[in-house]
Enzyme design. Sequence first.
Site, PDB file in Angstrom:
ATOM      1  N   CYS A  33       0.723  -1.251  -0.137  1.00  0.00           N
ATOM      2  CA  CYS A  33      -0.069   0.004  -0.068  1.00  0.00           C
ATOM      3  C   CYS A  33       0.822   1.373   0.146  1.00  0.00           C
ATOM      4  CB  CYS A  33      -1.107  -0.031   1.083  1.00  0.00           C
ATOM      5  SG  CYS A  33      -2.478  -1.335   0.509  1.00  0.00           S
ATOM      6  N   ASP A  34       0.351   2.423   0.132  1.00  0.00           N
ATOM      7  CA  ASP A  34       0.608   3.672  -0.454  1.00  0.00           C
ATOM      8  C   ASP A  34       1.977   4.114   0.063  1.00  0.00           C
ATOM      9  OD1 ASP A  34      -2.064   3.586  -0.793  1.00  0.00           O
ATOM     10  OD2 ASP A  34      -2.371   5.664  -0.443  1.00  0.00           O
ATOM     11  N   LYS A  35       2.269   4.272   1.273  1.00  0.00           N
ATOM     12  CA  LYS A  35       3.752   4.553   1.665  1.00  0.00           C
ATOM     13  C   LYS A  35       4.787   3.537   1.769  1.00  0.00           C
ATOM     14  CE  LYS A  35       1.552   8.607   1.427  1.00  0.00           C
ATOM     15  NZ  LYS A  35       0.146   7.621   1.384  1.00  0.00           N
ATOM     16  N   CYS A  71      -6.595  -1.087  -3.108  1.00  0.00           N
ATOM     17  CA  CYS A  71      -7.590  -0.428  -3.583  1.00  0.00           C
ATOM     18  C   CYS A  71      -7.693  -0.710  -4.968  1.00  0.00           C
ATOM     19  CB  CYS A  71      -8.300   0.795  -3.020  1.00  0.00           C
ATOM     20  SG  CYS A  71      -8.721   0.554  -1.014  1.00  0.00           S
ATOM     21  N   SER A 130      -5.481  11.631  -2.109  1.00  0.00           N
ATOM     22  CA  SER A 130      -5.555  10.110  -2.313  1.00  0.00           C
ATOM     23  C   SER A 130      -5.678  10.017  -3.710  1.00  0.00           C
ATOM     24  CB  SER A 130      -6.860   9.824  -1.814  1.00  0.00           C
ATOM     25  OG  SER A 130      -7.263   8.510  -2.186  1.00  0.00           O
TER      26      SER A 130
END
Length: 556
Positions: free
Chosen positions: A119-121, A191, A468
Site C-alpha cells: 500500500c501507499d507509503k 484498492c 488520495s
Amino acid sequence: MRSDVITKGTKSAPQRALLNALGLTKEEIERPLVGIVSSKNDIVPGHMNLDKIVEAVKTGVSMAGGTPIVFPAIAVCDGIAMGHQGMKYSLVTRDLIADSTEAMAMAHAFDALVMVPNCDKNVPGLLMAAARLNIPTIFVSGGPMLAGKVDGCKVSFSSISEAVGAFNGGKITEEKLEEFESKVCPTCGSCSGMYTANSMNCLTEVLGMALGGNGTIPAVYSDRIKLAKHAGMKIMELLERNIRPRDVMTEAAFKNALTMDMALGCSTNSMLHLPAIAHEAGIELNVDMANEISAKTPNLCHLAPAGHNYVEELNEAGGIYAVMNEINKLNLLSTDLITCTGKTVAENIKGCINKNKEVIRPVENPYSTTGGIAILKGNLAPDSCVVKRSAVAPEMLKHEGPARVFDCEEDALNAINTGKIVAGDVVIIRYEGPKGGPGMREMLNPTSAIMGRGLGGSVALITDGRFSGATRGAAIGHVSPEAAVGGNIALVEEGDIIKIDIEANSIDFEISEEELERRRSNWKPRQPKITTGYLARYASMVTSGNRGAILEIPKF
C-alpha cells in the site's frame, strides 16, 4: 558475501551461536542470507494476505539455494487514517519504513533483500531503502483488490467516499450508502483503481525493480503466489550477477517511470514519491521534467477514479508491459536498461500485446495527446503544484472563481457539507503541507464531498496538502512553497479571484505586486501544531512538496 562477517571464521562464533538459536542448520548458515521484508499486518486490507506472499517468496529463495529470513516493515492504511488526525501519520511513515529497513538490513548483514509491500507509503518507503542500501533487491507486492459491484456497476473505494457526499447532499438514502459500504471493497488487496498503491506497484515494475505482473495481478489470484515464488528464485540470480538497485534505478529508468506515469494516469502522489526515491539513488528528479514528458506522452488508460475500468481489467488487457509496448511505438522509452529480470526493458516487453483497446488505448487513439498529470506554476504556486489532469472534467481545465479560504481540512469539509460552497467557488485549504500539517494530509473527504454534491464540474480545490489516488476533479495539490513557510497560498484572502489554466500549466490569483508585498509584510509564521514526538522531528526536517517532501539532514 556481505553475510561472511556474521557467518565465517572463528571471530563470528558468537553470531553463529545466535543463528543456531534460530534453528538454522550449518548448511543454511553457509548459504546466502536473504532478508524478506514482510509488511504483513491485520489492519490494512492490502496487507492481510502478505503472509501468503512471504511464504511463497521463502519457498522460491530456498528452491534457488538461499536462506530466507523474514523481518517486518510497518504500513498504514490511508483509507482508515483518512479524515482525522491519523492522516498526519501517513506520509511520514514512508521515511520511517526506509530508515527502519536500512537499520535491519545493515545490522544483520543480509546478502540480498526481497521487499514485500503493497500500500501507499509502504512501496516508496521500501524503494527508498533499496536505493539507499544498494544491495541486490527485488520487489513483489500483495496485488490489487478486485472491484465490487453495486446495481450491476463496478465500484471501488472512491465510490464510497463520493457516496458519503451524495448522502449528505440528499441524493441517496442511508440504505444505499450502506450498500456501497458493504460492497466496494470485496477482497483483500490494494484498492482496485489506479490509486496511489497500485500506481506505485505499477511504477515499480516500470523502474525494473519487480517482475512483470507485479502491479496488476489481483491479490486473490494464484498467479500472485507463483509470482512471489519466481521473485524468490530471481533474487538469487541477481545476487550471483551482483545486479543492484542503482544499476536498475538509473536516471533513464526514472524518466521511463515518469513517461509511464503519464500514460497510465497514475496518482499525483507519484510526484512526491519518484523524486524521493531518485534522491536516495543519488539522482535529482525535478518535477518540472514531468511537463516536458507529459507534452509528448499520450494518456492511454482511464482507470478508476478517472474512468470505469479497474486494475483487474488492465491485467487482462496485458498489464504494464503491454502499455509500455504501446507507448514504445512512439520511441518514448529507454529500452536498453537492465532490470531485475536480468534482461533489458526491450526483452521484457517484447511480444506483450494489447488485448483490449478499450482498457489500453492505442497510441493512435489516446484519451488525450498529453499525459495524465500536469505541473502548474504561477503566483499562487511559484515553485509548483500538481493536478491529475486525466481525472478533471473538461469544463474545469480552465476555471476562474472566488477563493473560499480555510486553514484546515475540517473547516473546509464542514463548509462543503453545509452547502456554503457553491458553483464557481475555488476552495483553498492551507497549512496542511509537509511542515504545516504536519504530515501533508490527503484531502479525499473534501474532494469526494464536492463530487458527491454534484459540484465536480464547477468547483476547484487547491491545497498545500495532497490527495488520495482516489480523488477526481479539479483537485490541485502540493502547492509549493507551503503556507507554513510563508508561501503565497498563505496570502490569499477570501474572495480573491483564482485563475486556473491546466492546459497552459498556470495557476494565479489576481493581486497587484504592491498588495502582495503588503500582505507578505503583515504575515507572521504560526506556532507549530505539534511540538513533541515523531511529527515534531519530521516537521523540523521535511522539505516542500515540489522536492518530494524528503527529509533534509541539518547542516552542522
